[in-house]
Design a protein around this motif. Structure first.
Motif, mmCIF file in Angstrom:
data_model
loop_
_atom_site.group_PDB
_atom_site.id
_atom_site.type_symbol
_atom_site.label_atom_id
_atom_site.label_comp_id
_atom_site.label_asym_id
_atom_site.label_seq_id
_atom_site.Cartn_x
_atom_site.Cartn_y
_atom_site.Cartn_z
ATOM 1 N N CYS A 160 -2.020 -4.126 3.358
ATOM 2 C CA CYS A 160 -0.884 -4.284 3.079
ATOM 3 C C CYS A 160 -0.354 -5.812 2.221
ATOM 4 N N ASP A 176 -5.627 4.230 -2.706
ATOM 5 C CA ASP A 176 -4.157 4.084 -3.631
ATOM 6 C C ASP A 176 -5.085 4.489 -4.713
ATOM 7 N N ARG A 216 0.456 1.646 -5.422
ATOM 8 C CA ARG A 216 1.221 1.879 -4.357
ATOM 9 C C ARG A 216 0.977 0.119 -4.200
ATOM 10 N N PRO A 227 1.707 2.468 3.564
ATOM 11 C CA PRO A 227 3.223 3.908 4.068
ATOM 12 C C PRO A 227 4.338 4.189 4.965
ATOM 13 N N ALA A 286 7.186 -1.188 3.299
ATOM 14 C CA ALA A 286 8.073 -0.748 1.610
ATOM 15 C C ALA A 286 9.162 -1.571 1.882
#
Length: 96
Positions: free
Chosen positions: A55, A66, A71, A75, A80
């Motif tokens: 991330c 991914d 992405r 998640p 996000a």
């Protein structure tokens, strides 16, 4: 080395069909660590290893698969949201 091999041995999976599939919790902390180590070894050596991404959020250490390459964040809804808000602000700044 023998201890590591025993640590990575697959644990038998017992699933219960309630409303949804449920996997029972490990009985001990050692069993929980073994489950995590086994899953990590599977992910790092299995077919999804090339699809693993970290991330990009500064305070997140999440790693996710991914396979589609689309992405941008893990998640976690927080990552996000922050990423989308940051991208929107950057686009608006560029337009001004």
């Amino acid at each position: 080395m023998r201890a590591l091999a025993a640590f990575l041995e697959p644990e038998p999976v017992h699933l219960a069909a309630l409303d949804r599939l449920h996997r029972s919790a490990p009985p001990t902390a050692s069993a929980a660590w073994a489950r995590l180590a086994h899953q990590a070894a599977d992910w790092l050596t299995g077919p999804l290893r090339h699809d693993l991404r970290a991330c990009p959020e500064q305070d997140c250490r999440g790693v996710f698969a991914d396979p589609g390459g689309r992405r941008r964040w893990c998640p976690s809804p927080a990552c996000a949201s922050r990423g989308r808000v940051r991208a929107l602000r950057e686009r608006r700044r560029a337009e001004s």
